[in-house]
Design a protein around this motif. Structure first.
Motif, PDB file in Angstrom:
ATOM      1  N   PHE A   1       0.878  -1.262  -0.104  1.00  0.00           N
ATOM      2  CA  PHE A   1       0.058   0.089   0.157  1.00  0.00           C
ATOM      3  C   PHE A   1       0.912   1.198  -0.025  1.00  0.00           C
ATOM      4  CE2 PHE A   1      -3.027   3.227   1.663  1.00  0.00           C
ATOM      5  CZ  PHE A   1      -4.012   3.165   0.962  1.00  0.00           C
ATOM      6  N   VAL A   2       0.602   2.253  -1.077  1.00  0.00           N
ATOM      7  CA  VAL A   2       1.264   3.528  -0.922  1.00  0.00           C
ATOM      8  C   VAL A   2       0.369   4.706  -0.827  1.00  0.00           C
ATOM      9  CG1 VAL A   2       1.205   3.303  -3.472  1.00  0.00           C
ATOM     10  CG2 VAL A   2       3.010   4.839  -2.397  1.00  0.00           C
TER      11      VAL A   2
ATOM     12  N   LEU B   1      -2.680  -3.017  -3.243  1.00  0.00           N
ATOM     13  CA  LEU B   1      -2.483  -4.246  -4.407  1.00  0.00           C
ATOM     14  C   LEU B   1      -2.155  -5.516  -3.330  1.00  0.00           C
ATOM     15  CD1 LEU B   1      -2.468  -5.316  -7.197  1.00  0.00           C
ATOM     16  CD2 LEU B   1      -0.195  -4.974  -7.168  1.00  0.00           C
ATOM     17  N   ARG B   2      -2.927  -6.465  -3.589  1.00  0.00           N
ATOM     18  CA  ARG B   2      -2.655  -7.554  -2.632  1.00  0.00           C
ATOM     19  C   ARG B   2      -3.104  -8.988  -3.618  1.00  0.00           C
ATOM     20  NH1 ARG B   2      -7.157  -6.629   1.571  1.00  0.00           N
ATOM     21  NH2 ARG B   2      -8.868  -8.431   1.105  1.00  0.00           N
ATOM     22  N   PRO B   3      -2.648 -10.006  -3.472  1.00  0.00           N
ATOM     23  CA  PRO B   3      -3.212 -11.390  -4.221  1.00  0.00           C
ATOM     24  C   PRO B   3      -4.058 -11.941  -3.228  1.00  0.00           C
ATOM     25  CG  PRO B   3      -0.892 -11.478  -3.460  1.00  0.00           C
ATOM     26  CD  PRO B   3      -1.435 -10.120  -2.995  1.00  0.00           C
ATOM     27  N   GLU B   4      -4.908 -12.834  -3.786  1.00  0.00           N
ATOM     28  CA  GLU B   4      -5.894 -13.441  -3.045  1.00  0.00           C
ATOM     29  C   GLU B   4      -6.534 -14.436  -3.925  1.00  0.00           C
ATOM     30  OE1 GLU B   4      -9.804 -10.948  -2.790  1.00  0.00           O
ATOM     31  OE2 GLU B   4      -8.259 -10.037  -1.869  1.00  0.00           O
TER      32      GLU B   4
ATOM     33  N   THR C   1      -7.089  -1.603  -4.813  1.00  0.00           N
ATOM     34  CA  THR C   1      -7.819  -0.682  -3.909  1.00  0.00           C
ATOM     35  C   THR C   1      -7.444   0.764  -3.998  1.00  0.00           C
ATOM     36  OG1 THR C   1      -8.348  -2.562  -2.548  1.00  0.00           O
ATOM     37  CG2 THR C   1      -8.684  -0.235  -1.697  1.00  0.00           C
ATOM     38  N   VAL C   2      -8.217   1.710  -4.324  1.00  0.00           N
ATOM     39  CA  VAL C   2      -7.815   3.091  -4.017  1.00  0.00           C
ATOM     40  C   VAL C   2      -8.689   3.792  -3.110  1.00  0.00           C
ATOM     41  CG1 VAL C   2      -8.029   5.358  -5.267  1.00  0.00           C
ATOM     42  CG2 VAL C   2      -7.263   3.312  -6.424  1.00  0.00           C
TER      43      VAL C   2
ATOM     44  N   LEU D   1     -13.485   7.770   0.261  1.00  0.00           N
ATOM     45  CA  LEU D   1     -14.010   7.257  -0.706  1.00  0.00           C
ATOM     46  C   LEU D   1     -13.247   5.994  -1.310  1.00  0.00           C
ATOM     47  CD1 LEU D   1     -16.373   7.734  -2.946  1.00  0.00           C
ATOM     48  CD2 LEU D   1     -14.691   9.016  -4.419  1.00  0.00           C
ATOM     49  N   ALA D   2     -13.730   4.893  -1.347  1.00  0.00           N
ATOM     50  CA  ALA D   2     -13.007   3.611  -1.779  1.00  0.00           C
ATOM     51  C   ALA D   2     -13.317   3.074  -3.021  1.00  0.00           C
ATOM     52  CB  ALA D   2     -13.256   2.767  -0.524  1.00  0.00           C
TER      53      ALA D   2
END
Length: 214
Positions: free
Chosen positions: A13-14, A40-43, A65-66, A91-92
């Motif tokens: 996450f940045v 960003l994550r893998p799942e 995700t933003v 806001l997501a």
């Protein structure tokens, strides 16, 4: 103050943002905070892949995700440190890069609560705590650290946790160096061990936070 942060590991996450106190950073009063971040994550695609319902292990996908927030709050200064509380809208926007994803979901609005404590129990120690909860993705993130002065900065242990509505959970424990000066810029560098429930095995993480006066 301008700031930025990067948390890197199996998931990353940045974020960048700005904080402004009209009355000045060394006085009680109103504080505004704005930020935007990308994760960003893998799942496993348990929901989008038809093989999941048949009992087969679904493929890995990436969740993008933003998150953005515009908060207002108040800071209280004491001889031992500062306490700040914020609240405001967020806001997501998130999407899986899955073949089953037919269209992008609409951004989700919500409310974010944010609390921070920076305390110096003694002249040579630093204690920090941050807790952030948001309703746009039903998330909670917290971090606590303690440090002893070494040269002109603080070194010590830190611990953090994260959870959201997808059932994702993450804990971490590591070491940090905080308030490292590089010209006008201040840094916090940390690294350590992380455990993610979906992976069910330990990993490593690294984190960097930077801030500088406006």
């Amino acid at each position: 103050m301008l700031f930025g942060s990067l948390d890197a590991g199996r998931s990353s996450f940045v974020a960048v943002g700005a904080k402004h106190a009209p009355g000045g950073p060394a006085a009680d009063g109103f504080v505004a905070l704005g930020s935007v971040g990308y994760g960003l994550r893998p799942e496993r695609d348990y929901y989008g892949d038809p093989r999941a319902s048949a009992g087969a292990r679904p493929p890995r996908v990436l969740r993008h995700t933003v998150l953005a927030g515009a908060l207002g709050g108040w800071q209280w200064l004491h001889a031992w440190g500062v306490v700040t509380l914020f609240a405001g809208p967020e806001l997501a926007f998130e999407v899986l890069d899955s073949a089953a994803t037919k269209r992008l979901p609409a951004p989700a609005p919500g409310l974010r609560l944010h609390g921070e404590v920076w305390a110096r129990p003694t002249g040579a120690t630093l204690l920090t705590g941050t807790l952030i909860a948001g309703s746009a993705r039903t998330t909670i993130w917290g971090r606590a650290s303690w440090g002893a002065r070494v040269l002109s900065f603080y070194v010590g242990p830190e611990a953090a946790l994260y959870a959201d509505r997808t059932g994702y959970r993450k804990w971490s424990l590591g070491l940090h160096a905080t308030d490292v000066a590089v010209g006008r810029v201040r840094l916090r560098v940390s690294a350590g061990w992380v455990y993610e429930e979906q992976v069910r095995r330990p990993g490593v993480y690294g984190a960097l936070a930077v801030w500088t006066p406006l």
